[in-house]
Write an enzyme that holds these catalytic residues in place. Structure first.
Site, PDB file in Angstrom:
ATOM      1  N   HIS A  14       0.845  -1.190   0.000  1.00 56.86           N
ATOM      2  CA  HIS A  14       0.000   0.000   0.000  1.00 56.86           C
ATOM      3  C   HIS A  14       0.877   1.235   0.000  1.00 56.86           C
ATOM      4  O   HIS A  14       2.098   1.159   0.113  1.00 56.86           O
ATOM      5  CB  HIS A  14      -1.006  -0.002   1.161  1.00 56.86           C
ATOM      6  CG  HIS A  14      -0.435   0.290   2.501  1.00 56.86           C
ATOM      7  ND1 HIS A  14      -1.108   1.000   3.457  1.00 56.86           N
ATOM      8  CD2 HIS A  14       0.748  -0.029   3.072  1.00 56.86           C
ATOM      9  CE1 HIS A  14      -0.382   1.087   4.561  1.00 56.86           C
ATOM     10  NE2 HIS A  14       0.743   0.471   4.348  1.00 56.86           N
ATOM     11  N   CYS A  25       5.688   6.347   4.836  1.00 62.19           N
ATOM     12  CA  CYS A  25       4.483   5.613   4.441  1.00 62.19           C
ATOM     13  C   CYS A  25       3.840   6.166   3.174  1.00 62.19           C
ATOM     14  O   CYS A  25       2.910   5.564   2.633  1.00 62.19           O
ATOM     15  CB  CYS A  25       3.471   5.602   5.580  1.00 62.19           C
ATOM     16  SG  CYS A  25       4.046   4.669   7.005  1.00 62.19           S
ATOM     17  N   HIS A  29       5.114   0.505  -0.198  1.00 66.93           N
ATOM     18  CA  HIS A  29       5.739  -0.447   0.710  1.00 66.93           C
ATOM     19  C   HIS A  29       4.728  -1.546   1.039  1.00 66.93           C
ATOM     20  O   HIS A  29       3.585  -1.484   0.611  1.00 66.93           O
ATOM     21  CB  HIS A  29       6.237   0.241   1.990  1.00 66.93           C
ATOM     22  CG  HIS A  29       5.151   0.846   2.809  1.00 66.93           C
ATOM     23  ND1 HIS A  29       4.490   2.018   2.455  1.00 66.93           N
ATOM     24  CD2 HIS A  29       4.592   0.452   3.978  1.00 66.93           C
ATOM     25  CE1 HIS A  29       3.589   2.302   3.373  1.00 66.93           C
ATOM     26  NE2 HIS A  29       3.617   1.366   4.316  1.00 66.93           N
ATOM     27  N   HIS A  31       3.472  -4.924   3.931  1.00 64.90           N
ATOM     28  CA  HIS A  31       3.480  -5.484   5.279  1.00 64.90           C
ATOM     29  C   HIS A  31       3.023  -6.933   5.239  1.00 64.90           C
ATOM     30  O   HIS A  31       2.300  -7.345   4.328  1.00 64.90           O
ATOM     31  CB  HIS A  31       2.497  -4.729   6.194  1.00 64.90           C
ATOM     32  CG  HIS A  31       2.796  -3.287   6.362  1.00 64.90           C
ATOM     33  ND1 HIS A  31       3.824  -2.822   7.136  1.00 64.90           N
ATOM     34  CD2 HIS A  31       2.187  -2.182   5.862  1.00 64.90           C
ATOM     35  CE1 HIS A  31       3.832  -1.500   7.117  1.00 64.90           C
ATOM     36  NE2 HIS A  31       2.853  -1.088   6.345  1.00 64.90           N
ATOM     37  N   HIS A  69      -1.645 -10.548  -1.093  1.00 60.35           N
ATOM     38  CA  HIS A  69      -0.799 -10.224  -2.237  1.00 60.35           C
ATOM     39  C   HIS A  69      -1.496  -9.284  -3.209  1.00 60.35           C
ATOM     40  O   HIS A  69      -1.434  -9.444  -4.431  1.00 60.35           O
ATOM     41  CB  HIS A  69      -0.300 -11.500  -2.927  1.00 60.35           C
ATOM     42  CG  HIS A  69       0.765 -12.173  -2.133  1.00 60.35           C
ATOM     43  ND1 HIS A  69       0.477 -12.997  -1.056  1.00 60.35           N
ATOM     44  CD2 HIS A  69       2.110 -12.127  -2.215  1.00 60.35           C
ATOM     45  CE1 HIS A  69       1.598 -13.430  -0.530  1.00 60.35           C
ATOM     46  NE2 HIS A  69       2.606 -12.920  -1.207  1.00 60.35           N
ATOM     47  N   GLU A 107       0.510  -4.253  11.474  1.00 55.57           N
ATOM     48  CA  GLU A 107       1.345  -4.110  10.280  1.00 55.57           C
ATOM     49  C   GLU A 107       2.781  -4.534  10.561  1.00 55.57           C
ATOM     50  O   GLU A 107       3.483  -4.956   9.659  1.00 55.57           O
ATOM     51  CB  GLU A 107       1.360  -2.654   9.817  1.00 55.57           C
ATOM     52  CG  GLU A 107       0.058  -2.168   9.270  1.00 55.57           C
ATOM     53  CD  GLU A 107       0.129  -0.710   8.830  1.00 55.57           C
ATOM     54  OE1 GLU A 107      -0.641  -0.351   7.946  1.00 55.57           O
ATOM     55  OE2 GLU A 107       0.941   0.063   9.378  1.00 55.57           O
TER      56      GLU A 107
END
Length: 117
Positions: A14, A25, A29, A31, A69, A107
């Protein structure tokens, strides 16, 4: 009050585009998310459950098919923060299981968001 929790996992990317460009952020990136669903009831079923854990299989299928994914910016209509994810998952679960009390989303190993009405 009786409470149970079940944990689910998914990986996704995201980007929080509303943040300043220099915020980490704001960059693309990902998680490895952990989602915990909590259900609560004042009394147990005849089988001695708040709810049979097997009943939560549709939530795993929903996460696997919709979030795992994937790029969360393409999935959600709101910023893809852990807080928004917790609310989204809570609402999805609550529509199916009235015992849904809270949803927790992690996260990273050190961060958690919770939605509990």
């Amino acid at each position: 009050m009786f409470r149970i929790r079940k944990e689910f996992h998914f990986s996704a990317s995201h980007r929080l585009a509303h943040l300043p460009d220099d915020h980490q952020c704001a960059r693309l990136h990902g998680h490895n998310y952990i989602v915990v669903v909590e259900l609560a009831a004042e009394s147990l079923t005849r089988d001695g459950f708040v709810r049979d854990y097997h009943d939560l299989a549709p939530f795993k299928a929903y996460i696997d098919g919709t979030f795992d994914h994937r790029h969360l910016n393409d999935v959600l209509d709101v910023p893809s923060t852990a807080e928004h994810l917790a609310r989204h998952f809570h609402d999805w679960c609550r529509a199916r299981w009235r015992e849904t009390a809270a949803v927790f989303v992690s996260e990273t190993p050190k961060t958690w968001a919770e939605y509990r009405p």
